[in-house]
Scaffold this active site. Structure first.
Site, PDB file in Angstrom:
ATOM      1  N   GLN A 126      88.169  81.920  90.503  1.00  0.00           N
ATOM      2  CA  GLN A 126      88.310  83.184  90.444  1.00  0.00           C
ATOM      3  C   GLN A 126      90.060  83.882  89.798  1.00  0.00           C
ATOM      4  OE1 GLN A 126      87.907  84.127  93.857  1.00  0.00           O
ATOM      5  NE2 GLN A 126      85.968  85.540  94.307  1.00  0.00           N
ATOM      6  N   ASP A 129      89.226  84.354  86.699  1.00  0.00           N
ATOM      7  CA  ASP A 129      88.075  85.663  85.944  1.00  0.00           C
ATOM      8  C   ASP A 129      88.254  86.909  84.681  1.00  0.00           C
ATOM      9  OD1 ASP A 129      86.151  86.660  85.369  1.00  0.00           O
ATOM     10  OD2 ASP A 129      85.188  86.824  87.503  1.00  0.00           O
ATOM     11  N   TYR A 227      75.440  87.758  88.774  1.00  0.00           N
ATOM     12  CA  TYR A 227      74.931  89.058  87.844  1.00  0.00           C
ATOM     13  C   TYR A 227      73.653  89.316  88.239  1.00  0.00           C
ATOM     14  CZ  TYR A 227      78.539  87.206  85.491  1.00  0.00           C
ATOM     15  OH  TYR A 227      79.629  86.854  84.122  1.00  0.00           O
TER      16      TYR A 227
HETATM   17  P1  NAD Z   1      78.270  93.580  85.228  1.00  0.00           P
HETATM   18  O1  NAD Z   1      78.853  93.992  84.339  1.00  0.00           O
HETATM   19  O2  NAD Z   1      77.244  92.004  84.779  1.00  0.00           O
HETATM   20  O3  NAD Z   1      77.032  94.193  85.554  1.00  0.00           O
HETATM   21  C1  NAD Z   1      77.574  95.592  86.712  1.00  0.00           C
HETATM   22  C2  NAD Z   1      76.557  95.818  87.280  1.00  0.00           C
HETATM   23  O4  NAD Z   1      75.547  96.660  87.085  1.00  0.00           O
HETATM   24  C3  NAD Z   1      75.874  95.112  88.129  1.00  0.00           C
HETATM   25  O5  NAD Z   1      76.531  95.261  89.636  1.00  0.00           O
HETATM   26  C4  NAD Z   1      74.840  94.713  87.746  1.00  0.00           C
HETATM   27  O6  NAD Z   1      74.247  95.012  88.752  1.00  0.00           O
HETATM   28  C5  NAD Z   1      74.488  96.136  87.659  1.00  0.00           C
HETATM   29  N1  NAD Z   1      72.860  96.235  86.300  1.00  0.00           N
HETATM   30  C6  NAD Z   1      72.367  95.986  85.991  1.00  0.00           C
HETATM   31  N2  NAD Z   1      71.725  95.861  85.082  1.00  0.00           N
HETATM   32  C7  NAD Z   1      71.424  97.544  85.638  1.00  0.00           C
HETATM   33  C8  NAD Z   1      70.441  99.180  86.530  1.00  0.00           C
HETATM   34  N3  NAD Z   1      69.337  98.506  85.557  1.00  0.00           N
HETATM   35  N4  NAD Z   1      70.863  99.898  86.564  1.00  0.00           N
HETATM   36  C9  NAD Z   1      72.066 100.269  87.741  1.00  0.00           C
HETATM   37  N5  NAD Z   1      72.878  98.584  87.567  1.00  0.00           N
HETATM   38  C10 NAD Z   1      72.346  97.950  86.157  1.00  0.00           C
HETATM   39  O7  NAD Z   1      78.424  92.327  87.244  1.00  0.00           O
HETATM   40  P2  NAD Z   1      79.739  92.027  86.975  1.00  0.00           P
HETATM   41  O8  NAD Z   1      80.808  93.870  87.437  1.00  0.00           O
HETATM   42  O9  NAD Z   1      80.233  91.129  86.318  1.00  0.00           O
HETATM   43  O10 NAD Z   1      79.812  91.632  88.809  1.00  0.00           O
HETATM   44  C11 NAD Z   1      78.461  91.189  89.018  1.00  0.00           C
HETATM   45  C12 NAD Z   1      78.869  90.528  90.562  1.00  0.00           C
HETATM   46  O11 NAD Z   1      79.480  89.247  90.962  1.00  0.00           O
HETATM   47  C13 NAD Z   1      78.953  91.756  91.372  1.00  0.00           C
HETATM   48  O12 NAD Z   1      78.855  91.312  92.494  1.00  0.00           O
HETATM   49  C14 NAD Z   1      80.497  90.743  91.674  1.00  0.00           C
HETATM   50  O13 NAD Z   1      81.280  91.217  93.005  1.00  0.00           O
HETATM   51  C15 NAD Z   1      80.596  89.842  91.700  1.00  0.00           C
HETATM   52  N6  NAD Z   1      82.056  88.900  91.111  1.00  0.00           N
HETATM   53  C16 NAD Z   1      81.973  87.394  91.488  1.00  0.00           C
HETATM   54  C17 NAD Z   1      83.162  86.809  91.565  1.00  0.00           C
HETATM   55  C18 NAD Z   1      83.369  84.971  92.105  1.00  0.00           C
HETATM   56  O14 NAD Z   1      84.227  84.714  91.936  1.00  0.00           O
HETATM   57  N7  NAD Z   1      82.302  85.200  93.151  1.00  0.00           N
HETATM   58  C19 NAD Z   1      83.705  87.014  90.468  1.00  0.00           C
HETATM   59  C20 NAD Z   1      83.648  88.350  89.611  1.00  0.00           C
HETATM   60  C21 NAD Z   1      81.890  89.704  90.083  1.00  0.00           C
END
Ligand code: NAD
Length: 372
Positions: A126, A129, A227
Site C-alpha cells: 500500500q 501504491d 478492480y
Molecule cells: P479504478 O480507478 O480502477 O476505477 C474507479 C472506479 O470506477 C472503481 O470503483 C470501479 O468500480 C468504478 N467503475 C468501473 N466501471 C464503472 C461503471 N460502468 N460505472 C460506475 N463505476 C464504474 O479503481 P481504484 O480507484 O483503483 O480502486 C478500486 C478499488 O480498490 C477501490 O475499492 C479501492 O478502495 C481499492 N483499493 C485497494 C487497495 C489495497 O491495497 N488493498 C489499494 C488501492 C485501492
C-alpha cells in the site's frame, strides 16, 4: 548504487521527488543525482536538493548513461531508453498495456523496468501504491476545478438577501479518486450522490455522508485486487437509463469509472449531457483512457450548449507539490523494501509477490505474466 531523477517533460508540473525524500535515499547509503531544474515547477531550487547531499547534473541525458536506477513519473521516450545502461533499473508509470513498443525497447536494452501502475494491491504494497496516492489528489482537484467553473456556490447559504441552495454533485465511480471527490464536495457543503457498479462501495459512500444511487444492472464482478470487471453493453444501457434523471438534476458530474487495463467505459451520452441545465459542469476523470463522457477531450475544456466538460488528464498536477511528495514516498518505500543493506544493492527477487506483479522486463525479456 547511484539513483538518478531526471526532469519530467515540459507539460508535467510534478517533480519525482522532493529534497526530504532525496535525503531518505541518501541516508540509506544510495548516491542521489537529480537533473538540474527537477523541482523548478514546484518552486524547489537545485540548491535545496544539494543541501541534503544530492548531486546536481546539468540538463540533458548525462544522468541516464551512468545511473543504476532511474526514476521518473512519466514513461521514458525512445531517446532516453537508448541511453540507459545495460542491467539498469527503470521505474515510472509505464502504461504497459498500451505501450508495447516501449516494453520491447526496454527488454532489448536489457533494462529491468518496473511499472508503478502494476504494484499489486496487497497490504504490504500500500505504501508503494502510486496509482492511489495520485488518484486521491486527482479526486480533490476535480472537485476544486468544478467549483471554480460552476457559477453557483457549493454550500447552502441562508442570507438576508435570500437562500442559496447547495450545489448538487453526482460522482460516478467510487474508487480512490471518487471517494476523495465525494469527501471534498461534502466538505465544501454540496449535496452529493454517487454510483458505482461494485455494491461494496455503498457503505463507503454512506459513511462520507453522501447518498448511494441504486441502479439494478444485474450481476457485477470485481477482480481479486478490487478492480471492477467490464460491464456488458446491456448493463451499460441499464446504468445509463438509471442515471438519466439524476444527471439532468445535477450541477456537477464527476466521472472516475475505470476498468483496469481496458479503455474506460462510455457512460454519459450526448443525450444525457444535453439534458443538463446550462451552466452545469462535468469533469471526466477518465479522459486519458478513452473517457466516460461523450464529447470530452484530453486536456481541453469543451463548451457544449452551456455545459462545460472538463477533460484534464493531469489533475494531480494541480496540487503538484503534494503529488510530488507522495509519489516520491511511494518510490522510496519500494526501493527501501528491496534494499539489501549488506550488499548495498537492490534485491531483485522476481519470486516476491510485489516484484512479480510490477516488474515488466528483466534480463532482456518481458517477464510480467499480464503483459506477456
Ligand atoms: P479504478 O480507478 O480502477 O476505477 C474507479 C472506479 O470506477 C472503481 O470503483 C470501479 O468500480 C468504478 N467503475 C468501473 N466501471 C464503472 C461503471 N460502468 N460505472 C460506475 N463505476 C464504474 O479503481 P481504484 O480507484 O483503483 O480502486 C478500486 C478499488 O480498490 C477501490 O475499492 C479501492 O478502495 C481499492 N483499493 C485497494 C487497495 C489495497 O491495497 N488493498 C489499494 C488501492 C485501492
Amino acid at each position: 548504487m547511484q539513483i538518478f531523477f531526471p526532469k519530467e517533460e515540459t507539460n508535467e508540473i510534478r517533480a519525482t521527488i522532493l529534497p526530504e525524500v532525496a535525503k531518505k535515499f541518501i541516508d540509506l547509503g544510495i548516491e542521489v543525482t537529480i537533473e538540474s531544474g527537477l523541482g523548478d515547477k514546484v518552486f524547489i531550487a537545485d540548491d535545496l536538493y544539494a543541501e541534503v547531499g544530492a548531486r546536481i547534473c546539468p540538463e540533458g541525458n548525462e544522468g541516464f548513461k551512468t545511473a543504476d536506477v532511474i526514476c521518473k513519473i512519466n514513461k521514458p521516450n525512445a531517446n532516453q531508453v537508448s541511453e540507459l545502461k545495460k542491467d539498469s533499473i527503470f521505474i515510472s508509470f509505464l502504461d504497459p498495456f498500451n505501450e508495447s513498443d516501449l516494453v520491447a525497447e526496454l527488454a532489448s536494452a536489457n533494462v529491468s523496468s518496473i511499472s508503478m501502475e502494476l504494484v499489486p494491491r496487497i497490504t504490504r504494497a500500500q505504501k508503494m501504491d502510486a496509482l492511489s496516492s495520485q488518484a486521491n489528489l486527482a479526486g480533490y482537484s476535480a472537485v476544486i476545478e468544478a467549483s471554480r467553473t460552476l457559477s453557483k456556490s457549493f454550500p447552502m447559504m441562508m442570507t438576508a438577501a435570500g437562500t442559496i441552495s447547495p450545489a448538487r454533485v453526482f460522482v460516478v465511480g467510487v474508487g480512490v479518486a471518487g471517494l476523495q471527490a465525494i469527501a471534498t464536495a461534502k466538505r465544501l457543503g454540496a449535496r452529493v450522490e454517487a454510483f458505482d457498479t461494485r455494491p461494496v462501495v455503498e457503505e463507503q459512500v454512506k459513511s462520507l455522508g453522501a447518498k448511494f444511487v441504486k441502479i439494478d444492472i444485474g450481476e457485477t464482478e470485481e477482480t481479486e485486487q478490487g478492480y471492477a470487471k467490464e460491464l456488458t453493453s446491456e448493463q451499460i444501457k441499464m446504468q445509463q437509463e438509471g442515471m438519466k434523471k439524476i444527471c439532468s438534476q445535477s450541477d456537477v458530474i464527476i466521472t472516475t469509472a475505470q476498468v483496469f487495463g481496458r479503455p474506460a467505459p462510455r457512460i454519459i451520452t450526448q443525450d444525457m449531457v444535453d439534458a443538463m441545465q446550462p451552466g452545469s459542469v462535468i469533469v471526466d476523470m477518465a479522459v486519458a483512457t478513452g473517457g466516460n463522457v461523450e464529447g470530452s477531450k484530453n486536456d481541453e475544456y469543451v463548451f457544449h450548449n452551456g455545459i462545460t466538460i472538463i477533460g484534464m488528464s493531469n489533475l494531480p498536477g494541480e496540487v503538484a507539490r503534494d503529488a510530488s511528495q507522495v509519489f516520491g514516498n511511494n518510490l522510496y518505500n519500494m526501493i527501501e523494501e528491496f534494499w539489501d543493506k549488506e550488499q548495498k544493492s537492490l534485491n531483485f527477487d522476481l519470486e516476491d509477490e510485489i516484484l512479480k506483479g510490477c516488474v515488466i522486463t528483466h534480463q532482456g525479456e518481458v517477464v510480467n505474466e499480464a503483459i506477456k
